[in-house]
Design an enzyme around this catalytic site. Structure first.
Site, short mmCIF file in Angstrom:
data_model
loop_
_atom_site.label_atom_id
_atom_site.label_comp_id
_atom_site.label_asym_id
_atom_site.label_seq_id
_atom_site.Cartn_x
_atom_site.Cartn_y
_atom_site.Cartn_z
N GLN A 78 0.76 -1.19 -0.31
CA GLN A 78 -0.03 -0.16 -0.46
C GLN A 78 0.97 1.35 -0.10
O GLN A 78 0.44 1.84 1.60
CB GLN A 78 -0.76 -0.02 1.23
N PHE A 79 0.95 1.53 -1.59
CA PHE A 79 2.22 2.56 -1.70
C PHE A 79 1.28 4.50 -0.74
O PHE A 79 2.31 5.33 -0.42
CB PHE A 79 2.69 2.62 -2.50
N THR A 80 0.22 4.22 -0.56
CA THR A 80 -0.38 5.80 -0.36
C THR A 80 -0.35 5.58 0.79
O THR A 80 -0.77 7.06 1.39
CB THR A 80 -1.66 5.18 -0.86
#
Length: 146
Positions: A78-80
């Site tokens: 989950q890069f966000t």
């Protein structure tokens, strides 16, 4: 490295209509990786997830780990989690590690969890995923390695 841990009764990840990972009781982990993260961050958070006491004992106190409970892990990259929305209305993701850095560390994190004796299911790195879960509690914890 950041991990949003959600205790769940059931969870799954679907990519392009195909379930890529599913668990019954356990943790859903949303995993974010930044530029400075190393194998030390991976080891620290894997140990923390494995040993964190988030399951109730007979007295209703959180005294049991997922290892004691016998739960599984659903790990989702989950890069966000490294989105910065302090300025303007569109978040910046410059603090998130590039895929060529993040993917090997995410894979190493999942392997470290397995080495702690946990069953780990995953999403697909970089894919658009539908994540479904029944949050248990709800219990949601933010873990950071730094």
């Amino acid at each position: 490295m950041k991990v949003v841990l959600q205790r769940s009764k059931a969870a799954s990840v679907t990519v392009d209509g195909t379930v890529t990972g599913a668990i019954d009781s356990g943790y859903v982990l949303l995993v974010g990786i930044t530029h400075e993260d190393t194998q030390e961050d991976v080891a620290y958070l894997a140990k923390k997830v494995a040993n964190l006491r988030l399951w109730e004992d007979a007295d209703g106190k959180m005294n049991h780990s997922i290892l004691e409970q016998g739960g599984a892990i659903l790990s989702v990259s989950q890069f966000t989690l490294y989105g910065d929305a302090k300025k303007g209305n569109r978040p910046s993701f410059t603090s998130a590690a590039r895929p060529e850095v993040a993917e090997p560390l995410w894979e190493a994190f999942n392997q470290a969890l397995r080495e702690h004796g946990l069953h780990v299911e995953t999403g697909i790195f970089g894919a658009m995923m539908d994540v479904a879960l029944i949050n248990d509690g709800p219990v949601t914890i933010l873990l950071e390695s730094k």
